[in-house]
Design a protein around this motif. Structure first.
Motif, PDB file in Angstrom:
ATOM      1  N   GLY A 306       0.842  -1.180   0.000  1.00 51.97           N
ATOM      2  CA  GLY A 306       0.000   0.000   0.000  1.00 51.97           C
ATOM      3  C   GLY A 306       0.885   1.240   0.000  1.00 51.97           C
ATOM      4  N   LEU A 307       0.351   2.356  -0.444  1.00 50.89           N
ATOM      5  CA  LEU A 307       1.160   3.574  -0.504  1.00 50.89           C
ATOM      6  C   LEU A 307       1.617   3.996   0.887  1.00 50.89           C
ATOM      7  CD1 LEU A 307       2.393   5.772  -2.216  1.00 50.89           C
ATOM      8  CD2 LEU A 307       0.222   7.018  -2.125  1.00 50.89           C
ATOM      9  N   HIS A 308       0.764   3.796   1.899  1.00 53.36           N
ATOM     10  CA  HIS A 308       1.158   4.172   3.264  1.00 53.36           C
ATOM     11  C   HIS A 308       2.368   3.377   3.732  1.00 53.36           C
ATOM     12  CE1 HIS A 308      -1.179   0.520   3.915  1.00 53.36           C
ATOM     13  NE2 HIS A 308      -0.658   0.436   5.124  1.00 53.36           N
ATOM     14  N   GLY A 309       2.397   2.071   3.436  1.00 55.17           N
ATOM     15  CA  GLY A 309       3.535   1.236   3.828  1.00 55.17           C
ATOM     16  C   GLY A 309       4.786   1.600   3.068  1.00 55.17           C
ATOM     17  N   ALA A 310       4.626   1.899   1.775  1.00 58.47           N
ATOM     18  CA  ALA A 310       5.779   2.282   0.961  1.00 58.47           C
ATOM     19  C   ALA A 310       6.372   3.601   1.440  1.00 58.47           C
ATOM     20  CB  ALA A 310       5.365   2.384  -0.505  1.00 58.47           C
ATOM     21  N   ILE A 311       5.510   4.535   1.822  1.00 61.02           N
ATOM     22  CA  ILE A 311       5.996   5.809   2.349  1.00 61.02           C
ATOM     23  C   ILE A 311       6.743   5.595   3.658  1.00 61.02           C
ATOM     24  CG2 ILE A 311       5.246   8.003   3.354  1.00 61.02           C
ATOM     25  CD1 ILE A 311       5.295   8.009   0.299  1.00 61.02           C
ATOM     26  N   GLU A 312       6.244   4.689   4.495  1.00 62.12           N
ATOM     27  CA  GLU A 312       6.956   4.394   5.745  1.00 62.12           C
ATOM     28  C   GLU A 312       8.340   3.805   5.468  1.00 62.12           C
ATOM     29  OE1 GLU A 312       6.113   2.325  10.104  1.00 62.12           O
ATOM     30  OE2 GLU A 312       4.502   2.506   8.631  1.00 62.12           O
ATOM     31  N   ALA A 313       8.450   3.007   4.405  1.00 59.96           N
ATOM     32  CA  ALA A 313       9.740   2.403   4.057  1.00 59.96           C
ATOM     33  C   ALA A 313      10.787   3.457   3.688  1.00 59.96           C
ATOM     34  CB  ALA A 313       9.560   1.417   2.905  1.00 59.96           C
ATOM     35  N   LEU A 314      10.338   4.653   3.327  1.00 59.41           N
ATOM     36  CA  LEU A 314      11.275   5.723   2.998  1.00 59.41           C
ATOM     37  C   LEU A 314      12.057   6.197   4.215  1.00 59.41           C
ATOM     38  CD1 LEU A 314       9.075   7.840   0.551  1.00 59.41           C
ATOM     39  CD2 LEU A 314      10.935   6.279  -0.051  1.00 59.41           C
ATOM     40  N   SER A 315      11.606   5.851   5.421  1.00 55.67           N
ATOM     41  CA  SER A 315      12.376   6.173   6.620  1.00 55.67           C
ATOM     42  C   SER A 315      13.102   4.952   7.173  1.00 55.67           C
ATOM     43  CB  SER A 315      11.464   6.775   7.701  1.00 55.67           C
ATOM     44  OG  SER A 315      10.502   5.832   8.133  1.00 55.67           O
ATOM     45  N   TRP A 316      13.100   3.867   6.397  1.00 56.26           N
ATOM     46  CA  TRP A 316      13.822   2.641   6.778  1.00 56.26           C
ATOM     47  C   TRP A 316      14.898   2.287   5.754  1.00 56.26           C
ATOM     48  CZ3 TRP A 316      12.925  -0.743  11.055  1.00 56.26           C
ATOM     49  CH2 TRP A 316      11.906  -0.336  11.912  1.00 56.26           C
ATOM     50  N   GLY A 317      15.292   3.242   4.925  1.00 56.69           N
ATOM     51  CA  GLY A 317      16.405   2.997   4.009  1.00 56.69           C
ATOM     52  C   GLY A 317      16.096   3.155   2.547  1.00 56.69           C
ATOM     53  N   CYS A 318      14.821   3.280   2.171  1.00 53.94           N
ATOM     54  CA  CYS A 318      14.477   3.425   0.754  1.00 53.94           C
ATOM     55  C   CYS A 318      14.599   4.882   0.312  1.00 53.94           C
ATOM     56  CB  CYS A 318      13.064   2.919   0.483  1.00 53.94           C
ATOM     57  SG  CYS A 318      12.908   1.125   0.510  1.00 53.94           S
ATOM     58  N   ASN A 319      14.948   5.055  -0.947  1.00 58.80           N
ATOM     59  CA  ASN A 319      15.085   6.404  -1.516  1.00 58.80           C
ATOM     60  C   ASN A 319      14.254   6.590  -2.779  1.00 58.80           C
ATOM     61  OD1 ASN A 319      17.188   4.555  -2.715  1.00 58.80           O
ATOM     62  ND2 ASN A 319      17.424   6.294  -4.099  1.00 58.80           N
ATOM     63  N   ASP A 320      13.558   5.539  -3.193  1.00 58.24           N
ATOM     64  CA  ASP A 320      12.777   5.586  -4.430  1.00 58.24           C
ATOM     65  C   ASP A 320      11.415   4.971  -4.147  1.00 58.24           C
ATOM     66  OD1 ASP A 320      12.974   5.931  -7.562  1.00 58.24           O
ATOM     67  OD2 ASP A 320      12.032   3.984  -7.230  1.00 58.24           O
ATOM     68  N   ILE A 321      10.365   5.503  -4.778  1.00 55.56           N
ATOM     69  CA  ILE A 321       9.016   5.009  -4.525  1.00 55.56           C
ATOM     70  C   ILE A 321       8.506   4.123  -5.659  1.00 55.56           C
ATOM     71  CG2 ILE A 321       7.692   6.898  -5.569  1.00 55.56           C
ATOM     72  CD1 ILE A 321       7.039   5.227  -2.138  1.00 55.56           C
ATOM     73  N   GLY A 322       9.318   3.963  -6.715  1.00 52.30           N
ATOM     74  CA  GLY A 322       8.909   3.107  -7.827  1.00 52.30           C
ATOM     75  C   GLY A 322       8.182   3.881  -8.907  1.00 52.30           C
ATOM     76  N   GLY A 323       7.294   3.189  -9.617  1.00 54.60           N
ATOM     77  CA  GLY A 323       6.637   3.781 -10.780  1.00 54.60           C
ATOM     78  C   GLY A 323       5.139   3.900 -10.637  1.00 54.60           C
ATOM     79  N   THR A 324       4.554   4.606 -11.576  1.00 53.99           N
ATOM     80  CA  THR A 324       3.101   4.781 -11.614  1.00 53.99           C
ATOM     81  C   THR A 324       2.390   3.483 -12.002  1.00 53.99           C
ATOM     82  OG1 THR A 324       3.332   5.583 -13.892  1.00 53.99           O
ATOM     83  CG2 THR A 324       3.221   7.239 -12.148  1.00 53.99           C
ATOM     84  N   LEU A 325       3.082   2.643 -12.766  1.00 51.02           N
ATOM     85  CA  LEU A 325       2.605   1.328 -13.237  1.00 51.02           C
ATOM     86  C   LEU A 325       1.408   1.407 -14.173  1.00 51.02           C
ATOM     87  CD1 LEU A 325       3.076  -1.140 -10.251  1.00 51.02           C
ATOM     88  CD2 LEU A 325       4.624  -0.633 -12.134  1.00 51.02           C
ATOM     89  N   MET A 326       0.371   2.153 -13.816  1.00 51.09           N
ATOM     90  CA  MET A 326      -0.834   2.332 -14.632  1.00 51.09           C
ATOM     91  C   MET A 326      -1.682   1.077 -14.737  1.00 51.09           C
ATOM     92  SD  MET A 326       0.485   4.886 -17.656  1.00 51.09           S
ATOM     93  CE  MET A 326       1.683   6.150 -17.270  1.00 51.09           C
TER      94      MET A 326
END
Length: 368
Positions: A306-326
Protein backbone atom coordinates in the motif's frame (compact mmCIF):
# COMPACT_ATOMS: atom_id res chain seq x y z
CA UNK A 1 37.35 2.71 -14.76
CA UNK A 2 37.00 -0.22 -12.34
CA UNK A 3 35.33 0.79 -9.10
CA UNK A 4 36.55 -0.81 -5.89
CA UNK A 5 33.96 -2.11 -3.48
CA UNK A 6 34.12 -2.10 0.29
CA UNK A 7 32.75 -4.44 2.91
CA UNK A 8 29.08 -4.07 3.83
CA UNK A 9 28.24 -2.06 6.94
CA UNK A 10 26.90 -5.16 8.69
CA UNK A 11 28.00 -8.79 8.42
CA UNK A 12 25.90 -11.79 7.49
CA UNK A 13 25.52 -12.85 11.13
CA UNK A 14 24.74 -9.30 12.29
CA UNK A 15 22.01 -9.13 9.67
CA UNK A 16 20.48 -12.38 10.93
CA UNK A 17 20.61 -11.14 14.53
CA UNK A 18 18.93 -7.84 13.63
CA UNK A 19 16.18 -9.56 11.64
CA UNK A 20 15.32 -11.99 14.43
CA UNK A 21 15.52 -9.48 17.30
CA UNK A 22 12.26 -8.11 18.71
CA UNK A 23 13.93 -5.68 21.09
CA UNK A 24 12.65 -2.16 20.58
CA UNK A 25 16.13 -0.66 20.92
CA UNK A 26 17.41 -2.91 18.12
CA UNK A 27 14.51 -1.91 15.86
CA UNK A 28 15.09 1.76 16.57
CA UNK A 29 18.81 1.47 15.93
CA UNK A 30 18.13 -0.38 12.69
CA UNK A 31 15.70 2.24 11.41
CA UNK A 32 17.85 5.20 12.45
CA UNK A 33 21.05 3.74 11.02
CA UNK A 34 19.48 2.71 7.72
CA UNK A 35 17.83 6.11 7.35
CA UNK A 36 21.09 7.92 8.07
CA UNK A 37 22.98 5.68 5.63
CA UNK A 38 20.38 6.41 2.96
CA UNK A 39 20.85 10.14 3.63
CA UNK A 40 24.64 9.83 3.31
CA UNK A 41 24.59 7.63 0.20
CA UNK A 42 21.84 9.19 -1.93
CA UNK A 43 20.52 12.24 -0.11
CA UNK A 44 16.95 13.08 0.84
CA UNK A 45 15.30 13.38 -2.57
CA UNK A 46 12.78 10.61 -3.26
CA UNK A 47 12.69 9.57 -6.90
CA UNK A 48 9.94 8.03 -9.01
CA UNK A 49 9.47 6.94 -12.61
CA UNK A 50 6.44 7.39 -14.86
CA UNK A 51 5.95 3.97 -16.38
CA UNK A 52 3.38 1.46 -17.51
CA UNK A 53 3.36 -2.21 -16.67
CA UNK A 54 2.18 -4.57 -19.44
CA UNK A 55 1.64 -8.26 -18.64
CA UNK A 56 1.15 -9.58 -22.17
CA UNK A 57 -0.16 -13.00 -21.15
CA UNK A 58 -0.95 -15.00 -18.03
CA UNK A 59 -0.87 -18.33 -19.88
CA UNK A 60 2.04 -20.17 -18.28
CA UNK A 61 3.48 -23.67 -18.31
CA UNK A 62 4.70 -23.40 -14.71
CA UNK A 63 2.80 -23.78 -11.44
CA UNK A 64 4.58 -21.70 -8.78
CA UNK A 65 2.98 -22.24 -5.39
CA UNK A 66 2.66 -18.51 -4.65
CA UNK A 67 1.16 -17.48 -8.00
CA UNK A 68 -2.49 -16.54 -8.47
CA UNK A 69 -1.76 -14.96 -11.86
CA UNK A 70 -1.06 -17.93 -14.14
CA UNK A 71 -3.70 -19.75 -16.18
CA UNK A 72 -3.75 -22.62 -18.65
CA UNK A 73 -4.66 -22.02 -22.28
CA UNK A 74 -8.47 -21.96 -22.52
CA UNK A 75 -9.00 -21.64 -18.76
CA UNK A 76 -11.40 -19.01 -17.49
CA UNK A 77 -9.49 -15.78 -16.89
CA UNK A 78 -6.68 -16.61 -19.30
CA UNK A 79 -5.57 -13.76 -21.53
CA UNK A 80 -3.05 -13.18 -24.31
CA UNK A 81 -2.83 -9.66 -25.65
CA UNK A 82 -2.72 -8.91 -29.35
CA UNK A 83 0.03 -6.63 -30.62
CA UNK A 84 -2.59 -3.96 -31.27
CA UNK A 85 -3.60 -4.05 -27.59
CA UNK A 86 0.00 -3.65 -26.47
CA UNK A 87 0.48 -0.67 -28.80
CA UNK A 88 -2.74 0.92 -27.49
CA UNK A 89 -1.58 0.51 -23.89
CA UNK A 90 1.80 1.99 -24.81
CA UNK A 91 0.10 4.95 -26.49
CA UNK A 92 -1.89 5.69 -23.33
CA UNK A 93 1.34 5.51 -21.33
CA UNK A 94 3.07 7.99 -23.63
CA UNK A 95 0.11 10.35 -23.37
CA UNK A 96 0.55 10.28 -19.58
CA UNK A 97 4.24 11.13 -19.84
CA UNK A 98 5.70 7.65 -19.39
CA UNK A 99 9.38 7.12 -20.12
CA UNK A 100 9.29 3.35 -19.54
CA UNK A 101 7.32 0.27 -20.47
CA UNK A 102 7.87 -2.68 -18.14
CA UNK A 103 6.78 -5.87 -19.90
CA UNK A 104 6.68 -9.44 -18.59
CA UNK A 105 4.36 -12.37 -19.01
CA UNK A 106 3.71 -16.02 -18.42
CA UNK A 107 5.75 -18.72 -20.11
CA UNK A 108 3.44 -19.56 -23.00
CA UNK A 109 4.76 -22.37 -25.22
CA UNK A 110 2.30 -21.33 -27.95
CA UNK A 111 3.82 -17.84 -28.20
CA UNK A 112 5.90 -18.38 -31.31
CA UNK A 113 6.46 -16.91 -34.76
CA UNK A 114 7.55 -19.40 -37.41
CA UNK A 115 8.13 -21.93 -34.63
CA UNK A 116 10.45 -19.60 -32.71
CA UNK A 117 9.86 -18.12 -29.25
CA UNK A 118 12.62 -15.57 -29.79
CA UNK A 119 10.94 -14.30 -32.95
CA UNK A 120 7.70 -13.80 -31.01
CA UNK A 121 9.43 -11.79 -28.29
CA UNK A 122 11.28 -9.76 -30.93
CA UNK A 123 7.93 -9.07 -32.59
CA UNK A 124 6.61 -7.62 -29.32
CA UNK A 125 9.71 -5.48 -28.88
CA UNK A 126 9.77 -4.34 -32.49
CA UNK A 127 6.16 -3.23 -32.44
CA UNK A 128 6.67 -1.04 -29.38
CA UNK A 129 9.97 0.40 -30.55
CA UNK A 130 8.67 1.14 -34.04
CA UNK A 131 5.78 3.16 -32.65
CA UNK A 132 7.54 4.65 -29.61
CA UNK A 133 11.33 4.61 -30.06
CA UNK A 134 11.74 7.04 -27.16
CA UNK A 135 10.41 4.57 -24.58
CA UNK A 136 12.82 2.62 -22.41
CA UNK A 137 11.82 -1.04 -22.65
CA UNK A 138 12.40 -2.79 -19.33
CA UNK A 139 11.45 -6.33 -20.23
CA UNK A 140 11.80 -10.07 -19.67
CA UNK A 141 13.12 -11.65 -16.50
CA UNK A 142 15.91 -14.24 -16.34
CA UNK A 143 13.18 -16.90 -16.25
CA UNK A 144 11.87 -15.65 -19.60
CA UNK A 145 15.41 -15.58 -21.03
CA UNK A 146 15.87 -19.22 -20.01
CA UNK A 147 12.47 -20.13 -21.46
CA UNK A 148 13.25 -18.58 -24.85
CA UNK A 149 16.69 -20.22 -24.93
CA UNK A 150 15.23 -23.63 -24.08
CA UNK A 151 12.39 -23.42 -26.57
CA UNK A 152 14.68 -22.37 -29.44
CA UNK A 153 17.82 -24.34 -28.51
CA UNK A 154 19.88 -21.16 -28.07
CA UNK A 155 22.44 -20.03 -25.53
CA UNK A 156 21.56 -17.39 -22.96
CA UNK A 157 24.09 -15.08 -24.60
CA UNK A 158 22.38 -15.50 -27.97
CA UNK A 159 19.00 -14.58 -26.50
CA UNK A 160 20.27 -11.62 -24.48
CA UNK A 161 22.14 -10.11 -27.42
CA UNK A 162 19.17 -10.60 -29.76
CA UNK A 163 16.78 -8.94 -27.32
CA UNK A 164 19.23 -6.10 -26.69
CA UNK A 165 19.70 -5.51 -30.41
CA UNK A 166 15.95 -5.78 -30.93
CA UNK A 167 15.24 -2.94 -28.51
CA UNK A 168 15.24 -4.20 -24.92
CA UNK A 169 17.02 -1.60 -22.78
CA UNK A 170 17.18 -3.35 -19.39
CA UNK A 171 16.02 -6.53 -17.66
CA UNK A 172 13.80 -6.79 -14.55
CA UNK A 173 15.49 -8.87 -11.88
CA UNK A 174 12.29 -10.72 -11.04
CA UNK A 175 12.01 -14.53 -10.75
CA UNK A 176 14.76 -14.28 -8.13
CA UNK A 177 12.27 -15.15 -5.36
CA UNK A 178 14.75 -16.45 -2.74
CA UNK A 179 18.16 -17.40 -4.10
CA UNK A 180 18.32 -20.62 -2.14
CA UNK A 181 17.35 -23.80 -3.93
CA UNK A 182 15.86 -25.48 -0.86
CA UNK A 183 13.28 -22.68 -0.75
CA UNK A 184 12.80 -22.69 -4.52
CA UNK A 185 11.93 -26.40 -4.42
CA UNK A 186 8.99 -25.49 -2.19
CA UNK A 187 7.68 -22.28 -3.76
CA UNK A 188 8.73 -22.56 -7.42
CA UNK A 189 10.12 -26.04 -8.21
CA UNK A 190 9.73 -25.60 -11.98
CA UNK A 191 11.60 -22.30 -12.08
CA UNK A 192 15.27 -21.83 -12.86
CA UNK A 193 17.66 -22.51 -10.00
CA UNK A 194 19.59 -19.82 -8.15
CA UNK A 195 22.78 -20.18 -10.15
CA UNK A 196 20.98 -19.90 -13.48
CA UNK A 197 19.28 -16.69 -12.33
CA UNK A 198 22.65 -15.30 -11.29
CA UNK A 199 24.35 -16.41 -14.51
CA UNK A 200 21.74 -14.71 -16.70
CA UNK A 201 21.87 -11.47 -14.69
CA UNK A 202 25.66 -11.42 -14.96
CA UNK A 203 25.56 -12.13 -18.70
CA UNK A 204 23.13 -9.24 -19.13
CA UNK A 205 25.65 -6.94 -17.41
CA UNK A 206 28.44 -8.20 -19.66
CA UNK A 207 26.35 -7.47 -22.74
CA UNK A 208 25.47 -3.96 -21.58
CA UNK A 209 21.97 -4.48 -20.19
CA UNK A 210 21.31 -3.01 -16.75
CA UNK A 211 19.13 -5.07 -14.42
CA UNK A 212 17.20 -4.64 -11.23
CA UNK A 213 17.29 -7.07 -8.29
CA UNK A 214 14.39 -8.33 -6.18
CA UNK A 215 13.56 -10.61 -3.26
CA UNK A 216 10.23 -12.34 -2.66
CA UNK A 217 10.17 -12.37 1.14
CA UNK A 218 7.88 -13.23 4.02
CA UNK A 219 6.85 -16.80 3.21
CA UNK A 220 8.79 -19.98 4.12
CA UNK A 221 12.33 -18.60 4.10
CA UNK A 222 14.53 -18.19 7.18
CA UNK A 223 16.49 -15.11 8.19
CA UNK A 224 19.67 -16.93 7.13
CA UNK A 225 18.20 -17.54 3.69
CA UNK A 226 17.25 -13.87 3.38
CA UNK A 227 20.85 -12.91 4.16
CA UNK A 228 22.13 -15.54 1.72
CA UNK A 229 19.96 -13.93 -0.95
CA UNK A 230 21.40 -10.49 -0.17
CA UNK A 231 24.90 -11.95 -0.25
CA UNK A 232 24.35 -13.41 -3.71
CA UNK A 233 22.86 -10.17 -5.04
CA UNK A 234 25.84 -8.30 -3.60
CA UNK A 235 28.27 -10.72 -5.26
CA UNK A 236 26.71 -10.02 -8.67
CA UNK A 237 27.18 -6.28 -8.24
CA UNK A 238 30.74 -6.76 -6.97
CA UNK A 239 31.53 -8.86 -10.03
CA UNK A 240 30.10 -6.25 -12.42
CA UNK A 241 32.14 -3.50 -10.74
CA UNK A 242 35.36 -5.49 -10.46
CA UNK A 243 35.21 -6.66 -14.09
CA UNK A 244 34.23 -3.22 -15.36
CA UNK A 245 31.12 -4.51 -17.13
CA UNK A 246 29.22 -1.86 -19.10
CA UNK A 247 26.09 -2.40 -16.96
CA UNK A 248 25.16 -3.41 -13.42
CA UNK A 249 22.23 -3.62 -10.96
CA UNK A 250 20.36 -0.32 -10.70
CA UNK A 251 18.14 -1.01 -7.66
CA UNK A 252 17.01 -3.48 -5.04
CA UNK A 253 13.30 -4.12 -4.44
CA UNK A 254 11.67 -6.14 -1.68
CA UNK A 255 8.50 -7.96 -2.76
CA UNK A 256 6.69 -9.23 0.35
CA UNK A 257 4.46 -12.28 -0.14
CA UNK A 258 0.77 -11.65 -0.77
CA UNK A 259 -1.24 -14.84 -0.36
CA UNK A 260 -4.93 -13.99 -0.20
CA UNK A 261 -5.67 -15.73 -3.51
CA UNK A 262 -2.45 -17.73 -3.81
CA UNK A 263 -2.74 -21.53 -4.12
CA UNK A 264 -4.02 -22.95 -0.83
CA UNK A 265 -1.10 -25.21 0.24
CA UNK A 266 1.45 -22.38 0.47
CA UNK A 267 -1.12 -19.95 1.85
CA UNK A 268 -1.84 -22.36 4.71
CA UNK A 269 1.85 -23.03 5.32
CA UNK A 270 2.73 -19.32 5.49
CA UNK A 271 -0.25 -18.55 7.72
CA UNK A 272 -0.85 -14.98 6.56
CA UNK A 273 -2.43 -13.47 3.48
CA UNK A 274 -1.03 -9.94 3.58
CA UNK A 275 2.54 -8.72 4.17
CA UNK A 276 3.91 -8.24 7.67
CA UNK A 277 4.82 -4.55 7.47
CA UNK A 278 7.15 -4.56 10.48
CA UNK A 279 9.13 -7.55 9.21
CA UNK A 280 9.32 -6.00 5.74
CA UNK A 281 10.61 -2.71 7.15
CA UNK A 282 13.30 -4.48 9.17
CA UNK A 283 14.45 -6.37 6.10
CA UNK A 284 14.35 -3.11 4.12
CA UNK A 285 16.76 -1.55 6.62
CA UNK A 286 19.05 -4.58 6.69
CA UNK A 287 19.20 -4.54 2.89
CA UNK A 288 20.28 -0.88 2.95
CA UNK A 289 23.02 -1.63 5.49
CA UNK A 290 24.22 -4.68 3.55
CA UNK A 291 23.90 -3.46 -0.06
CA UNK A 292 23.78 0.31 0.07
CA UNK A 293 27.44 1.02 -0.64
CA UNK A 294 27.24 -0.71 -4.03
CA UNK A 295 23.48 -0.79 -4.78
CA UNK A 296 22.43 2.67 -3.56
CA UNK A 297 18.85 2.70 -4.86
CA UNK A 298 16.29 0.86 -2.73
CA UNK A 299 12.60 0.72 -3.54
CA UNK A 300 9.53 -0.62 -1.68
CA UNK A 301 6.52 -2.15 -3.43
CA UNK A 302 3.51 0.13 -3.01
CA UNK A 303 1.38 -2.49 -4.78
CA UNK A 304 2.11 -4.98 -2.00
CA UNK A 305 2.47 -2.68 1.00
CA UNK A 306 0.00 0.00 0.00
CA UNK A 307 1.16 3.57 -0.50
CA UNK A 308 1.16 4.17 3.26
CA UNK A 309 3.54 1.24 3.83
CA UNK A 310 5.78 2.28 0.96
CA UNK A 311 6.00 5.81 2.35
CA UNK A 312 6.96 4.39 5.74
CA UNK A 313 9.74 2.40 4.06
CA UNK A 314 11.28 5.72 3.00
CA UNK A 315 12.38 6.17 6.62
CA UNK A 316 13.82 2.64 6.78
CA UNK A 317 16.41 3.00 4.01
CA UNK A 318 14.48 3.42 0.75
CA UNK A 319 15.08 6.40 -1.52
CA UNK A 320 12.78 5.59 -4.43
CA UNK A 321 9.02 5.01 -4.52
CA UNK A 322 8.91 3.11 -7.83
CA UNK A 323 6.64 3.78 -10.78
CA UNK A 324 3.10 4.78 -11.61
CA UNK A 325 2.61 1.33 -13.24
CA UNK A 326 -0.83 2.33 -14.63
CA UNK A 327 -1.80 -1.34 -14.69
CA UNK A 328 -0.73 -4.33 -12.60
CA UNK A 329 -2.04 -7.89 -12.63
CA UNK A 330 0.37 -10.32 -10.98
CA UNK A 331 0.25 -9.00 -7.41
CA UNK A 332 -3.31 -7.71 -7.62
CA UNK A 333 -4.59 -11.15 -8.64
CA UNK A 334 -2.88 -12.53 -5.51
CA UNK A 335 -5.02 -10.21 -3.39
CA UNK A 336 -2.79 -7.16 -2.86
CA UNK A 337 -4.57 -4.06 -1.55
CA UNK A 338 -2.20 -1.39 -2.88
CA UNK A 339 -4.01 -0.86 -6.17
CA UNK A 340 -2.86 -1.05 -9.77
CA UNK A 341 -2.10 2.56 -10.64
CA UNK A 342 -0.83 5.74 -9.03
CA UNK A 343 -1.11 9.22 -10.49
CA UNK A 344 2.00 11.39 -10.38
CA UNK A 345 0.25 13.86 -8.07
CA UNK A 346 -0.57 11.06 -5.62
CA UNK A 347 3.09 10.07 -5.50
CA UNK A 348 4.27 13.65 -5.08
CA UNK A 349 1.73 14.43 -2.37
CA UNK A 350 2.61 11.27 -0.45
CA UNK A 351 6.33 12.09 -0.51
CA UNK A 352 5.66 15.71 0.46
CA UNK A 353 3.64 14.46 3.45
CA UNK A 354 6.90 13.31 5.08
CA UNK A 355 8.70 16.54 4.16
CA UNK A 356 11.02 14.99 1.59
CA UNK A 357 11.71 16.52 -1.83
CA UNK A 358 10.83 14.51 -4.94
CA UNK A 359 12.14 14.22 -8.49
CA UNK A 360 11.13 12.24 -11.54
CA UNK A 361 13.81 9.88 -12.86
CA UNK A 362 14.19 7.53 -15.78
CA UNK A 363 14.74 3.77 -15.55
CA UNK A 364 18.50 4.11 -15.05
CA UNK A 365 18.11 6.75 -12.33
CA UNK A 366 19.02 9.80 -14.37
CA UNK A 367 16.88 12.69 -13.13
CA UNK A 368 14.33 13.97 -15.64
Amino acid sequence: MILKTVSPFISFSEGVNLLQSNLQEHKQWLQNTADEMRHQQVGDTVTYVINRNINFTNICEQHCSFCAFRRDQGEEGAFWLEIEDIIAKSMLAVEKGATEICMQGGLNPLAKVDGSSLKYYLKLIGAIKKSFPQLHLHAFSPQEIQFIAREDGLSYDDVIVALRDGGVNSLPGTAAEILDDTVRKIICPEKIDSQTWMDIISKAHRWGLYTTSTMLCGHVETYEQEMLHLTKVRSLQELALEKGYPAKITEFILLPFVGEYAPQPLRKRVGKIQPDLEATLKLTAVARLFLGDIIPNHQPSWVKLGLHGAIEALSWGCNDIGGTLMEEHITTMAGAKGGTCLEVKEIQDAIASINRPFRQRNTLYTLV
